[in-house]
Motif scaffolding. Structure first.
Motif, PDB file in Angstrom:
ATOM      1  N   ASP A 439      48.086  17.193   0.139  1.00  0.00           N
ATOM      2  CA  ASP A 439      47.958  16.406   1.382  1.00  0.00           C
ATOM      3  C   ASP A 439      46.483  16.197   1.711  1.00  0.00           C
ATOM      4  O   ASP A 439      45.673  17.142   1.694  1.00  0.00           O
ATOM      5  CB  ASP A 439      48.643  17.123   2.543  1.00  0.00           C
ATOM      6  N   ASP A 441      44.098  14.260   4.719  1.00  0.00           N
ATOM      7  CA  ASP A 441      43.982  13.509   5.981  1.00  0.00           C
ATOM      8  C   ASP A 441      42.697  12.689   5.974  1.00  0.00           C
ATOM      9  O   ASP A 441      41.638  13.160   5.522  1.00  0.00           O
ATOM     10  CB  ASP A 441      43.970  14.464   7.181  1.00  0.00           C
ATOM     11  N   ASN A 463      49.163  12.787  -0.898  1.00  0.00           N
ATOM     12  CA  ASN A 463      49.767  12.213   0.306  1.00  0.00           C
ATOM     13  C   ASN A 463      48.654  11.919   1.307  1.00  0.00           C
ATOM     14  O   ASN A 463      48.002  12.835   1.823  1.00  0.00           O
ATOM     15  CB  ASN A 463      50.787  13.196   0.897  1.00  0.00           C
ATOM     16  N   SER A 465      47.181  10.474   4.832  1.00  0.00           N
ATOM     17  CA  SER A 465      47.543  10.216   6.230  1.00  0.00           C
ATOM     18  C   SER A 465      46.307   9.701   6.966  1.00  0.00           C
ATOM     19  O   SER A 465      45.265  10.399   7.029  1.00  0.00           O
ATOM     20  CB  SER A 465      48.049  11.499   6.906  1.00  0.00           C
ATOM     21  N   ASN A 466      46.404   8.493   7.512  1.00  0.00           N
ATOM     22  CA  ASN A 466      45.278   7.907   8.248  1.00  0.00           C
ATOM     23  C   ASN A 466      45.380   8.329   9.708  1.00  0.00           C
ATOM     24  O   ASN A 466      46.209   7.813  10.473  1.00  0.00           O
ATOM     25  CB  ASN A 466      45.298   6.379   8.128  1.00  0.00           C
ATOM     26  N   LEU A 467      44.518   9.262  10.121  1.00  0.00           N
ATOM     27  CA  LEU A 467      44.508   9.756  11.492  1.00  0.00           C
ATOM     28  C   LEU A 467      43.444   9.056  12.349  1.00  0.00           C
ATOM     29  O   LEU A 467      43.270   9.426  13.517  1.00  0.00           O
ATOM     30  CB  LEU A 467      44.256  11.273  11.498  1.00  0.00           C
ATOM     31  N   VAL A 494      45.311   2.158   3.646  1.00  0.00           N
ATOM     32  CA  VAL A 494      46.218   2.810   4.595  1.00  0.00           C
ATOM     33  C   VAL A 494      45.800   2.396   6.003  1.00  0.00           C
ATOM     34  O   VAL A 494      44.660   2.640   6.426  1.00  0.00           O
ATOM     35  CB  VAL A 494      46.179   4.337   4.434  1.00  0.00           C
ATOM     36  N   GLU A 498      49.207   5.224   9.790  1.00  0.00           N
ATOM     37  CA  GLU A 498      50.224   5.151   8.741  1.00  0.00           C
ATOM     38  C   GLU A 498      49.860   6.082   7.577  1.00  0.00           C
ATOM     39  O   GLU A 498      48.797   6.729   7.589  1.00  0.00           O
ATOM     40  CB  GLU A 498      50.382   3.711   8.258  1.00  0.00           C
ATOM     41  N   THR A 499      50.739   6.117   6.578  1.00  0.00           N
ATOM     42  CA  THR A 499      50.536   7.000   5.429  1.00  0.00           C
ATOM     43  C   THR A 499      50.577   6.209   4.137  1.00  0.00           C
ATOM     44  O   THR A 499      51.067   5.081   4.089  1.00  0.00           O
ATOM     45  CB  THR A 499      51.617   8.101   5.372  1.00  0.00           C
ATOM     46  N   GLU A 501      50.022   6.925  -0.528  1.00  0.00           N
ATOM     47  CA  GLU A 501      50.021   7.921  -1.592  1.00  0.00           C
ATOM     48  C   GLU A 501      49.262   7.395  -2.796  1.00  0.00           C
ATOM     49  O   GLU A 501      49.071   6.183  -2.958  1.00  0.00           O
ATOM     50  CB  GLU A 501      51.442   8.284  -1.995  1.00  0.00           C
TER      51      GLU A 501
END
Length: 530
Positions: A439, A441, A463, A465-467, A494, A498-499, A501
């Motif tokens: 994962d 971020d 994986n 994840s756009n924070l 991304v 949203e997420t 991969e």
């Protein structure tokens, strides 16, 4: 000595007798003695009332010889001066001879000639100058020369004054002000000076008076006009009461110092710097910086451009508010990479800045036009397009919607970019073909974690994840260690919130670098393959 004086008296008496027929020789003195000039007697006395007056009648030979023997060599010269002085002071006011100047070797002034006398003592230089006679027209000519000389000096001084100049130059220089890494609001509006701002983050320079020309338009003077301060070791933004000095600590404990960057170049003598049209100024109080990343814009390379749109900017009216873009509405597709070419057909400089997805200006997702031929990643030629010049910017929007753009020199002149929603294309990868899952971020300024370790020959799934609030991706440089080459491993973009991969496999041991293409300088990391 006494005998010589006595002899002179006898001769004067004898000459007086010749001139006055009433005087008779004394007894015992014969005619023969007188005719021979016998002057041996001691009783001859002159009855003349005027001393030192020389008899006009010619002397006989014996008298002349006796006079020559009795008088010193200089006596003749003295006698001539005495005769001249006596003639000048006589009742008739005798005429002054022009040759007297050459005989005496001294300057004779008009006052001397009017008085009938010449200078009796040597004169100094100043006295000679003040006593000279000048025609009445000389002072008039002198005054004219002085007046025209002063006017010429003023003209030369005025011509030597550098730009900007009154009625000639109208410049705009955008600026940003950072304190300990935080961008500050722009200075408030003031217009009492020709070097001012409209609260728009732009330094406006078009001098109203001579004191604002040249050095009067320096950056430090702009601070002064607005009530701020900028010198070698402290800064206070106009409209602010807070002064930041070299050596003050920032909240994170770092020592701050005043720094000024122009077009990404750090100035070491910014007190003498005068903003030029289009200069991009960054004023910083914080930790010392050598390299500056442009954090108020998003730059995309021209290699990915799929379409080009031409625009013009003009000011048809007398007021700045009449500035218009043509077209004022531009339509693009989401994810489409478009190059906008802006041509300035006006007589003053203009620019173009597009607000990003946050809807704000001067933030990291803006798109900004730069002059043709300049490097948009450095903005080394500023952000302003001069009259008749051309600029460009490459844009891409991943989200649908309407995004505003404006002229930074006239913020009331705006337009719109309409983005049609189209799903971003992702690289198709079978979901079940991986052995290790990690994962990652993505913040707006860093990856978390920014150091990864995997085994060689293992298929890995990241994986993502756009924070943050902006679009991000991840690009891994291949075995050659270079970005933008054929062996790169690249994820899809991304969107914020949203997420995504990325599935890949690396067979060679070593350390690989990765980055976010949208934050290539700040969002980086390392991948170790064992």
């Amino acid at each position: 000595m006494a005998d010589e004086e006595q002899g002179k008296k006898r001769r004067r008496g004898r000459r007086g007798d010749r001139k006055n027929p009433n005087i008779r020789p004394q007894e015992g003195t014969g005619k023969d003695d007188l005719s021979r000039g016998d002057i041996s007697g001691e009783d001859i006395v002159s009855d003349s009332d005027v001393p030192e007056v020389v008899d006009d009648r010619p002397q006989d030979a014996d008298d002349q010889a006796q006079d020559a023997d009795d008088q010193p060599q200089d006596a003749g010269k003295a006698s001539r001066r005495e005769r001249t002085r006596a003639a000048g002071s006589g009742g008739g006011g005798g005429e002054v001879s022009p040759m007297d100047f050459w005989r005496s070797g001294r300057v004779r002034s008009a006052r001397d000639r009017r008085a009938g006398t010449g200078p009796s003592e040597p004169q100094g230089f100043f006295k000679r100058i003040t006593s000279l006679y000048l025609p009445p027209w000389v002072p008039v000519v002198a005054i004219i020369v002085v007046v025209f000389g002063v006017l010429g000096l003023l003209f030369v001084t005025r011509s030597a004054t550098g730009a900007p100049r009154i009625g000639v130059d109208h410049w705009h220089a955008p600026y940003t002000f950072y304190v300990c890494g935080e961008i500050q609001p722009p200075a408030p509006t003031w217009t009492g000076s020709g070097v001012h701002t409209h609260g728009d983050g732009i330094i406006h320079i078009h001098p109203f008076q001579q004191s604002e020309e040249g050095a009067g338009a320096r950056l430090s003077r702009w601070f002064d006009y607005g009530g701020g301060k900028l010198d070698g070791d402290e800064v206070r933004m106009p409209g602010s009461a807070t002064t930041h000095k070299n050596g003050d600590e920032c909240p994170d404990g770092t020592i701050g110092e005043v720094q000024v960057f122009v077009n990404s170049v750090k100035l070491h003598d910014y007190k003498r710097y005068t903003p030029k049209d289009g200069d991009r100024i960054r004023i910083v109080f914080g930790a010392s910086e050598d390299n500056v990343q442009l954090d108020d814009r998003f730059v995309i390379g021209e290699d990915a451009v799929t379409r080009e749109i031409e625009m013009t900017v003009d000011q048809p009216g007398a007021a700045e508010t009449s500035t218009i873009f043509t077209p004022s509405t531009i339509e693009v597709n989401a994810g489409e990479v478009v190059k906008l070419v802006l041509r300035n057909i006006d007589e003053v400089s203009h620019g173009l800045r597009i607000s990003g997805t946050d809807g704000l200006y001067s933030t990291g997702d803006d798109f900004v036009v730069v002059p043709e031929g300049s490097d948009p990643t450095k903005a080394d030629q500023g952000d302003i397009i001069e009259p008749g010049g051309t600029g460009f910017v490459v844009i891409r929007f991943d989200l649908g919607g309407n995004f505003e753009f404006r002229d930074p020199t006239v913020i009331t002149s705006t337009g719109t970019i309409e983005v049609e929603s189209v799903a971003a294309t992702a690289t198709p990868v079978p979901a079940d073909e991986f052995e290790v899952e990690l994962d990652v971020d993505m913040q707006d300024n860093a990856f978390e974690p920014d150091a990864l370790t995997i085994e060689a020959g293992t298929r890995v799934k990241l994986n993502l994840s756009n924070l943050g609030q902006f679009v991000h991706n991840i690009r891994i440089a291949g075995p050659d260690g270079e970005y933008d080459t054929e062996d790169d491993i690249l994820s899809e973009d991304v969107l914020p919130g949203e997420t995504g991969e990325l599935i890949f496999e690396l067979d060679e041991d070593g350390e690989y670098i990765f980055r976010d293409d949208f934050r290539a300088e700040t969002m980086t990391g390392t991948l170790t393959v064992e």
